[in-house]
Design a protein around this motif. Structure first.
Motif, PDB file in Angstrom:
ATOM      1  N   SER A 151     -46.759  89.262  13.987  1.00  0.00           N
ATOM      2  CA  SER A 151     -47.406  89.524  12.697  1.00  0.00           C
ATOM      3  C   SER A 151     -48.472  90.607  12.777  1.00  0.00           C
ATOM      4  N   ILE A 152     -49.611  90.314  13.403  1.00  0.00           N
ATOM      5  CA  ILE A 152     -50.694  91.299  13.427  1.00  0.00           C
ATOM      6  C   ILE A 152     -50.397  92.464  14.367  1.00  0.00           C
ATOM      7  N   SER A 154     -48.155  94.985  12.386  1.00  0.00           N
ATOM      8  CA  SER A 154     -48.660  95.264  11.045  1.00  0.00           C
ATOM      9  C   SER A 154     -49.100  96.715  10.856  1.00  0.00           C
ATOM     10  N   TRP A 212     -47.493  99.684   8.394  1.00  0.00           N
ATOM     11  CA  TRP A 212     -48.305 100.461   7.451  1.00  0.00           C
ATOM     12  C   TRP A 212     -48.085 101.954   7.675  1.00  0.00           C
ATOM     13  N   HIS A 221     -54.167  93.562   5.794  1.00  0.00           N
ATOM     14  CA  HIS A 221     -53.351  92.436   6.286  1.00  0.00           C
ATOM     15  C   HIS A 221     -54.149  91.172   6.001  1.00  0.00           C
ATOM     16  N   CYS A 272     -51.116  99.730   2.039  1.00  0.00           N
ATOM     17  CA  CYS A 272     -51.754  98.493   2.501  1.00  0.00           C
ATOM     18  C   CYS A 272     -51.390  97.321   1.594  1.00  0.00           C
ATOM     19  N   ASN A 302     -48.096  96.261   2.562  1.00  0.00           N
ATOM     20  CA  ASN A 302     -48.195  95.602   3.861  1.00  0.00           C
ATOM     21  C   ASN A 302     -48.643  94.153   3.709  1.00  0.00           C
ATOM     22  N   ILE A 303     -49.617  93.946   2.827  1.00  0.00           N
ATOM     23  CA  ILE A 303     -50.143  92.603   2.580  1.00  0.00           C
ATOM     24  C   ILE A 303     -49.038  91.696   2.033  1.00  0.00           C
ATOM     25  N   ASN A 352     -46.452  90.871   4.777  1.00  0.00           N
ATOM     26  CA  ASN A 352     -46.957  89.992   5.825  1.00  0.00           C
ATOM     27  C   ASN A 352     -47.266  88.583   5.330  1.00  0.00           C
TER      28      ASN A 352
END
Length: 344
Positions: free
Chosen positions: A37-38, A41, A45, A142, A260, A263-264, A267
């Motif tokens: 995940s992170i 990320s 992006w 994120h 972003c 991306n949010i 995720n």
């Protein structure tokens, strides 16, 4: 005829001209790129920015430690040594106190409320004021789902069980447990497993089950507690040196923010999808999945509110953000209460 020849000549010139060279920028994350995940990320992006700019902006993403140690990314971006970074926003709380609130507000907003406040309720405008003196543009990029309450080498039946406990816990949650007698410390993500294995720490929190499973904590600790009172939601962000940011056109700046937001959304879906399987795998490893007793959560909340009040008294931007966010939570909370459906 002349117009036709002129148009044809122009078309040939356009086809034979050398293509424009993409602007290239390095970005270093505070996380390894293989972390679930992170990790990917900021890569996703960067891919979105490249796509949305038609290839004009090419951001090369690097993992933790490729240029500077993880906890030095903010300073490197601020100084211009790095043009961009990706972080958990709370890592910079010693420099930017409000980052503690955005990164880890105990008993704070759920992810949907945090998202609405950040982009619609004035949150971005408030926190940017804290970054401006450091020459850094921050873009929340994120949104982390509620974390687990942590991994413990013993059961937690009362707040007295925190006394003398050596625990890795970040942010305002760490300050809260310190008031209850825990010895709290911040350990880099890549060192947590070894710290648990060697007994340097007795307990840790890190993230949601999806990430915790990947770090292997279930191999060395057998009590996994919920809920994640210390971080019901939290933000990772893109940080950009302000001179670099100001060098982009307004269109490119808008694209980076919109990338972003995309991306949010991606995720959040990915995280929600992954947690059930992760919890099942953790349970299969012999871990007891537990909840903190209600009376423990009530006592923790009492201390957390004291910590938040003290922090607000010490920093005007923290105070502004805290008052804005809590007021927003109260205002939109009516909607959630009206829509709440009783559990089966």
């Amino acid at each position: 005829m002349r117009k036709t020849i002129g148009a044809a000549t122009m078309a040939v010139a356009m086809m034979t001209a050398a293509p424009a060279t993409a602007e290239s920028f390095d970005l270093q994350s505070v996380f390894g790129l293989q972390v679930p995940s992170i990790g990917p990320s900021p890569v996703k992006w960067a891919e979105r920015v490249k796509l949305m700019t038609g290839g004009d902006i090419d951001i090369k993403v690097h993992g933790a430690g490729d240029f500077v140690p993880p906890f030095e990314v903010f300073g490197a971006v601020s100084s211009g040594a790095l043009p961009m970074g990706f972080d958990w926003i709370g890592y910079w709380a010693s420099t930017i106190p409000v980052a503690n609130l955005i990164g880890s507000m105990p008993f704070g907003p759920t992810p949907d409320v945090a998202l609405a406040w950040m982009f619609e309720g004035g949150g971005m405008e408030i926190i940017q004021k804290a970054y401006d003196p450091h020459g850094v543009k921050v873009i929340p990029c994120h949104l982390v789902v509620p974390e687990a309450g942590g991994w413990f080498n013993k059961e937690i039946n009362s707040v007295d069980d925190f006394k003398g406990l050596n625990m890795r816990i970040a942010g305002l949650g760490g300050k809260t447990l310190a008031r209850l007698g825990a010895n709290t410390q911040l350990v880099p993500a890549g060192e947590i497993y070894v710290s648990l294995e060697t007994g340097r720490i007795d307990a840790t929190e890190f993230s949601a089950p999806q990430l915790d499973l990947g770090f292997g904590f279930q191999k060395v600790v057998k009590n996994y507690y919920f809920p994640g009172w210390h971080q019901p939601s939290s933000w990772d962000s893109i940080i950009i040196n302000m001179d670099v940011w100001n060098g982009f056109s307004e269109d490119v700046q808008n694209i980076m923010v919109e990338a972003c937001k995309a991306n949010i959304a991606f995720n959040l879906g990915d995280q929600l999808h992954a947690q059930a399987d992760a919890i099942a795998a953790i349970r299969e490893a012999g871990v007891e999945i537990r909840r903190f007793p209600d009376e423990v959560l009530a006592d923790i909340r009492t201390e957390a509110e004291k910590v938040l009040t003290e922090e607000a008294a010490n920093d005007p931007i923290f105070k502004e953000a805290y008052e804005s966010l809590t007021a927003y939570m109260d205002r939109v909370g009516e909607w959630e209460r009206l829509q709440a459906i009783p559990a089966k």
